[in-house]
Write an enzyme that holds these catalytic residues in place. Structure first.
Site, PDB file in Angstrom:
ATOM      1  N   GLU A 158      -3.745   0.658  -9.092  1.00  0.00           N
ATOM      2  CA  GLU A 158      -2.526   1.524  -9.137  1.00  0.00           C
ATOM      3  C   GLU A 158      -1.578   0.789  -9.626  1.00  0.00           C
ATOM      4  O   GLU A 158      -1.095  -0.352  -9.120  1.00  0.00           O
ATOM      5  CB  GLU A 158      -2.143   2.142  -8.001  1.00  0.00           C
ATOM      6  CG  GLU A 158      -3.081   3.441  -7.496  1.00  0.00           C
ATOM      7  CD  GLU A 158      -2.489   4.175  -6.333  1.00  0.00           C
ATOM      8  OE1 GLU A 158      -2.914   5.330  -6.038  1.00  0.00           O
ATOM      9  OE2 GLU A 158      -1.907   3.576  -5.375  1.00  0.00           O
TER      10      GLU A 158
ATOM     11  N   HIS B  44      -0.971  -2.009  -7.014  1.00  0.00           N
ATOM     12  CA  HIS B  44      -1.840  -1.765  -5.755  1.00  0.00           C
ATOM     13  C   HIS B  44      -3.314  -2.054  -5.929  1.00  0.00           C
ATOM     14  O   HIS B  44      -3.806  -0.959  -6.548  1.00  0.00           O
ATOM     15  CB  HIS B  44      -1.503  -0.617  -5.365  1.00  0.00           C
ATOM     16  CG  HIS B  44      -2.028  -0.031  -4.240  1.00  0.00           C
ATOM     17  ND1 HIS B  44      -2.381   1.176  -3.580  1.00  0.00           N
ATOM     18  CD2 HIS B  44      -2.335  -0.850  -3.008  1.00  0.00           C
ATOM     19  CE1 HIS B  44      -2.842   1.413  -2.508  1.00  0.00           C
ATOM     20  NE2 HIS B  44      -3.053  -0.087  -2.080  1.00  0.00           N
TER      21      HIS B  44
ATOM     22  N   ASN C  85      -3.120   6.773  -1.303  1.00  0.00           N
ATOM     23  CA  ASN C  85      -3.134   6.898  -0.137  1.00  0.00           C
ATOM     24  C   ASN C  85      -2.223   7.879   0.534  1.00  0.00           C
ATOM     25  O   ASN C  85      -2.315   8.127   1.438  1.00  0.00           O
ATOM     26  CB  ASN C  85      -2.389   5.263   0.365  1.00  0.00           C
ATOM     27  CG  ASN C  85      -3.146   4.264   0.512  1.00  0.00           C
ATOM     28  OD1 ASN C  85      -4.475   4.355   0.447  1.00  0.00           O
ATOM     29  ND2 ASN C  85      -2.743   3.093   0.575  1.00  0.00           N
TER      30      ASN C  85
ATOM     31  N   SER D 223       0.951  -1.325  -0.074  1.00  0.00           N
ATOM     32  CA  SER D 223      -0.051  -0.121  -0.029  1.00  0.00           C
ATOM     33  C   SER D 223       0.863   1.472   0.104  1.00  0.00           C
ATOM     34  O   SER D 223       0.258   2.396  -0.462  1.00  0.00           O
ATOM     35  CB  SER D 223      -0.863   0.261   1.028  1.00  0.00           C
ATOM     36  OG  SER D 223      -1.684  -1.200   1.460  1.00  0.00           O
TER      37      SER D 223
HETATM   38  P1  NAD Z   1      -3.453 -10.059   5.503  1.00  0.00           P
HETATM   39  O1  NAD Z   1      -2.946  -9.998   6.686  1.00  0.00           O
HETATM   40  O2  NAD Z   1      -5.028 -10.397   5.461  1.00  0.00           O
HETATM   41  O3  NAD Z   1      -2.738 -11.174   4.695  1.00  0.00           O
HETATM   42  C1  NAD Z   1      -1.346 -11.455   4.430  1.00  0.00           C
HETATM   43  C2  NAD Z   1      -1.081 -12.775   4.131  1.00  0.00           C
HETATM   44  O4  NAD Z   1       0.269 -12.958   3.785  1.00  0.00           O
HETATM   45  C3  NAD Z   1      -1.400 -13.878   5.453  1.00  0.00           C
HETATM   46  O5  NAD Z   1      -2.301 -14.829   5.029  1.00  0.00           O
HETATM   47  C4  NAD Z   1      -0.135 -14.302   5.838  1.00  0.00           C
HETATM   48  O6  NAD Z   1      -0.064 -15.571   6.295  1.00  0.00           O
HETATM   49  C5  NAD Z   1       0.565 -14.154   4.352  1.00  0.00           C
HETATM   50  N1  NAD Z   1       2.153 -14.164   4.500  1.00  0.00           N
HETATM   51  C6  NAD Z   1       2.930 -13.350   5.417  1.00  0.00           C
HETATM   52  N2  NAD Z   1       4.139 -13.682   5.158  1.00  0.00           N
HETATM   53  C7  NAD Z   1       4.355 -14.430   4.101  1.00  0.00           C
HETATM   54  C8  NAD Z   1       5.366 -15.090   3.324  1.00  0.00           C
HETATM   55  N3  NAD Z   1       6.446 -14.977   3.932  1.00  0.00           N
HETATM   56  N4  NAD Z   1       5.245 -16.257   2.655  1.00  0.00           N
HETATM   57  C9  NAD Z   1       3.907 -16.368   2.192  1.00  0.00           C
HETATM   58  N5  NAD Z   1       2.671 -15.743   2.619  1.00  0.00           N
HETATM   59  C10 NAD Z   1       2.863 -14.858   3.874  1.00  0.00           C
HETATM   60  O7  NAD Z   1      -3.139  -8.719   4.974  1.00  0.00           O
HETATM   61  P2  NAD Z   1      -3.666  -8.091   3.495  1.00  0.00           P
HETATM   62  O8  NAD Z   1      -4.537  -6.937   4.076  1.00  0.00           O
HETATM   63  O9  NAD Z   1      -4.133  -8.934   2.596  1.00  0.00           O
HETATM   64  O10 NAD Z   1      -2.560  -7.331   2.930  1.00  0.00           O
HETATM   65  C11 NAD Z   1      -1.551  -7.741   2.052  1.00  0.00           C
HETATM   66  C12 NAD Z   1      -0.874  -6.683   1.402  1.00  0.00           C
HETATM   67  O11 NAD Z   1      -1.674  -5.987   0.505  1.00  0.00           O
HETATM   68  C13 NAD Z   1      -0.069  -5.646   2.343  1.00  0.00           C
HETATM   69  O12 NAD Z   1       1.127  -5.206   1.632  1.00  0.00           O
HETATM   70  C14 NAD Z   1      -1.045  -4.613   2.353  1.00  0.00           C
HETATM   71  O13 NAD Z   1      -0.349  -3.108   2.675  1.00  0.00           O
HETATM   72  C15 NAD Z   1      -1.601  -4.515   0.951  1.00  0.00           C
HETATM   73  N6  NAD Z   1      -3.004  -3.927   0.821  1.00  0.00           N
HETATM   74  C16 NAD Z   1      -3.928  -4.332   1.792  1.00  0.00           C
HETATM   75  C17 NAD Z   1      -5.076  -3.589   1.339  1.00  0.00           C
HETATM   76  C18 NAD Z   1      -6.318  -3.866   2.305  1.00  0.00           C
HETATM   77  O14 NAD Z   1      -7.358  -3.023   2.394  1.00  0.00           O
HETATM   78  N7  NAD Z   1      -6.231  -4.845   3.147  1.00  0.00           N
HETATM   79  C19 NAD Z   1      -5.279  -2.891   0.525  1.00  0.00           C
HETATM   80  C20 NAD Z   1      -4.420  -2.571  -0.672  1.00  0.00           C
HETATM   81  C21 NAD Z   1      -2.959  -3.464  -0.151  1.00  0.00           C
END
Ligand code: NAD
Length: 698
Positions: free
Chosen positions: A445, A433, A483, A412
């Site tokens: 994005e 993104h 963001n 993000s």
């Molecule tokens: P989340 O915590 O729901 O999911 C992350 C997943 O990644 C978990 O299931 C975890 O087990 C897995 N993981 C962690 N380390 C790992 C590794 N080394 N190998 C394999 N899997 C691994 O998080 P999320 O909300 O899905 O966010 C994920 C990414 O997306 C982040 O970078 C976040 O900033 C970005 N993002 C989130 C949102 C949102 O609204 N949630 C929106 C846009 C971008």
């Protein structure tokens, strides 16, 4: 330039003039074309040797409708206007049959409603999408269509704005025949049968529509329109026009429709919607490529959490095979169950059938072994938002993936170039993104790093098109476009809390401005821990001279992370997403204000809107200047498609243009004086305001 051609065909001893519209790319009905079409129709109608006329288009389009670029210019008044052309057709003594060869939208479809028969090709798509541009079908569509297909179907077509297939159009009576052989031959045969008297002319009855209609049909349509087009006025005008058919004859109905059209087309909403229409087309244009293009056939996704699962669903929806990687069997199982649950929800809501879901699920492989990503053309990382985690993942991906595979991060806010530096393929690293829920939100994005190649960007834009996303190219900085700007918007919301507003007042004011939800509700939905982590990361570089609100941090310290923990800025009843004001938070806010030495006061909704929205505008101007966005209109697309900014205001930058940049600048200068350095006016804004410019001129 010749845009209309006429050919005389002899068909079963009958002379049929085939008039073709040839104005690529979409056969739009601009002023020049209307003059030529008017002449072609008048002369063939007057020609004693011609007995019937067939009107058709060339290429994929019958006609895409009016030339939107001519709206609000004198060109729309060039005669004959479309209404006059339709009336010439309708009143012709000899039959005029439409041979709808492809897409017929808006004015293109209205043109056919004046004809005495409509024959379509199987591939044709027919619709009246004007409502999406903030107007209504203004060339008789709202009066002729209900007379042809009935009030209910007409409301669906005009207010829904979605096109029909040839079969759907035939089923509701919009067209008379779907061609089985050659379309033009079938249309000529249709016209000849009218000449020979073996078939009647299709005629629109000019009397008021005699159909028993329950008023509830209109109430329903209004409610549906409010949900689909929050805050937009055009859908309501469409409904009023359709209702008019029941009380007015055709000519007074047409006059009423023309009045409503003029009001809408000159209003701010329609200008804003048209701005977004063109802005999206500009944003998604692919980079001109020289070399061979890369094709993405198979995609790996790292992380099966909220975002990874949604991204996998998006890809599978487009028929693209996915390999989903997690760090443990338990994590992959959990992610898989969430995906199944979400697809089941799609079935429940009637979006997909059970078998369509099974096909999609079969496309998603699961693994915990990096080697299983070695045949993917693109890998999208969606693991935790932590630089160390991302670096470790990219190092491993770089070693197992094929050398030309593209590696993307869904981060993000983090620095894509820092991530790229741990790999041996910096030209193939970028940010993708997505927005949550990733299988629903259209915005993507596409973050171009310092070394990302145009070829890679192009391939990702192509993929975005396939998975139905709107890609916007952005540069590397903390938070990219969306963001980075939202931080300034929420910062003002937090300050306003301390100064005297309540969460409900702030959110209410911004909802009344048209935002899909207020900033504090949005924080509660996204999870307060996410922005908390970002603030902690930025703490080291934050100037101690700048004001800082600790309200959100203190809420997090209470273990309140928003909806997912049942409380945040609001409290939530179990199983409900309805934000309920919480006196505990009111007390906390008052305490934070007291500690910061702030005397609380009454704050107007107007101040809430100006401080939050102008914070977006000022930062947006800095983003354009820093070349993080290619153009101001891209920022508008990001905000409308990804952040619930009201489409009828055209996005924050267009909104600033409509207010007038000198006025916006004056207010920002006043805020600068009152609230300090956060409000230093963007040099680009100052420059444009002083030179009489606009963001939309850039
Ligand atoms: P989340 O915590 O729901 O999911 C992350 C997943 O990644 C978990 O299931 C975890 O087990 C897995 N993981 C962690 N380390 C790992 C590794 N080394 N190998 C394999 N899997 C691994 O998080 P999320 O909300 O899905 O966010 C994920 C990414 O997306 C982040 O970078 C976040 O900033 C970005 N993002 C989130 C949102 C949102 O609204 N949630 C929106 C846009 C971008």
């Amino acid at each position: 330039m010749t845009m209309i051609t006429t050919e005389i065909r002899h068909f079963e001893d009958t002379a049929v003039a085939v008039i073709s519209i040839d104005n690529p790319p979409v056969n739009s009905l601009g002023s020049q074309l209307r003059v030529q079409l008017g002449e072609a129709l008048t002369s063939t109608i007057a020609d004693p040797l011609v007995q019937a006329i067939v009107l058709t288009g060339t290429g994929r389009f019958f006609s895409g409708g009016a030339d939107i670029r001519e709206f609000n210019t004198p060109k729309t008044g060039v005669r004959p206007v479309l209404r006059e052309i339709i009336s010439i057709i309708e009143n012709a003594a000899k039959p005029v049959v439409a041979a709808i060869n492809g897409i017929a939208l808006g004015g293109g479809l209205e043109l056919t409603l004046g004809c005495h028969g409509r024959v379509v090709s199987k591939e044709a798509k027919l619709g009246l999408p004007e409502v999406k541009l903030g107007v209504l079908p203004g060339a008789g569509g709202t009066q002729r269509l209900p007379r042809l297909v009935g009030v209910s179907a007409a409301l669906d077509i005009i207010v829904g704005g979605e096109p029909l297939t040839a079969d759907q159009a035939q089923a509701c009576g919009l067209v008379d025949q779907v061609a089985t052989g050659n379309l033009q031959d079938d249309a000529c045969a249709y016209a000849v049968s009218i000449v020979q008297g073996t078939r009647a002319r299709s005629r629109i009855d000019p009397a008021p529509l005699d159909e028993p209609v329950d008023e509830a049909i209109f109430d329903n349509a209004r409610q549906k329109a409010q949900r689909k087009y929050r805050g937009c006025t055009a859908p309501l005008a469409c409904i009023e026009c359709v209702a008019k058919c029941l009380s007015a004859d055709l000519s007074s109905g047409l006059a009423y429709e023309a009045e409503q059209f003029a009001r809408l087309v000159n209003g701010e909403q329609s200008k804003a919607l048209r701005h977004i229409f063109f802005a999206e087309r500009k944003a998604v244009k692919r980079v001109a490529m020289g070399g061979p293009s890369l094709t993405i056939r198979k995609v790996g996704v790292v992380g099966a959490g909220t975002m990874g699962g949604g991204i996998a669903m998006s890809l599978a929806n487009a028929g693209i095979p996915v390999m989903l990687l997690e760090q443990s069997d338990a994590a992959i199982k959990k992610g898989w169950e969430t995906i199944q649950h979400n697809f089941a929800g799609n079935v429940k809501r009637g979006r997909f059938t059970e078998s369509q879901v099974q096909q999609r699920l079969q496309l998603i492989g699961r693994t915990t072994r990096y080697e299983d990503l070695s045949d993917s053309d693109l890998i999208i990382e969606a693991a935790f938002e932590d630089m160390a985690v991302k670096k470790e993942i990219f190092t491993r991906l770089d070693s197992v993936c094929q050398s030309d595979a593209i590696l993307a991060s869904n981060t993000s806010r983090l620095d894509i170039d820092e991530i790229a530096a741990v790999t041996s393929r910096r030209d193939k690293i970028l940010g993708m993104h997505f927005f949550s829920p990733a299988n629903v939100m259209r915005l993507l994005e596409v973050v171009k790093g310092a070394h990302t190649s145009n070829q890679v960007i192009d391939a990702v834009f192509e993929l975005a098109g396939k998975i139905d996303k709107t890609p916007v190219l952005v540069g590397v900085c903390d938070g990219f476009v969306g963001n980075r700007m939202i931080s300034h918007y929420t910062r003002e919301a937090y300050f306003l809390l301390e100064e005297g507003a309540s969460p409900a007042q702030i959110d209410g004011a911004l909802r009344s401005f048209g935002m899909a939800m207020g900033p504090l509700q949005m924080q509660d939905m996204a999870g307060l821990d996410i922005s908390w982590a970002a603030r902690k990361r930025q703490a080291g570089t934050r100037s101690p001279d700048l004001r800082y609100s600790c309200v959100a941090d203190r809420i997090c310290e209470m273990g309140r992370f928003g909806q997912k923990t049942g409380s945040g800025f609001y409290r939530y009843e179990p199983g409900s997403r309805k934000p309920l004001p919480d006196p505990e938070i009111d007390l906390l806010i008052a305490l934070c204000a007291q500690e910061a030495g702030i005397i609380r006061r009454d704050i107007s909704d107007q101040e809430i809107i100006a401080r939050t929205i102008y914070a977006l505008v000022n930062e947006g101007a800095k983003i354009v200047q820093d070349q993080i966005a290619q153009r101001p209109s891209d920022i508008d697309v990001v905000y409308v498609a990804g952040y619930g900014f009201p489409i009828f205001r055209g996005g924050p930058m267009f909104y600033a243009d409509t207010i007038g940049l000198p006025t916006v600048l004056e207010t920002i200068k006043e805020f600068h004086e009152r609230f300090g350095d956060y409000w230093s006016p963007a040099p680009l804004l100052t420059q444009l305001a002083q030179n009489g410019g606009k963001f939309s001129d850039l």
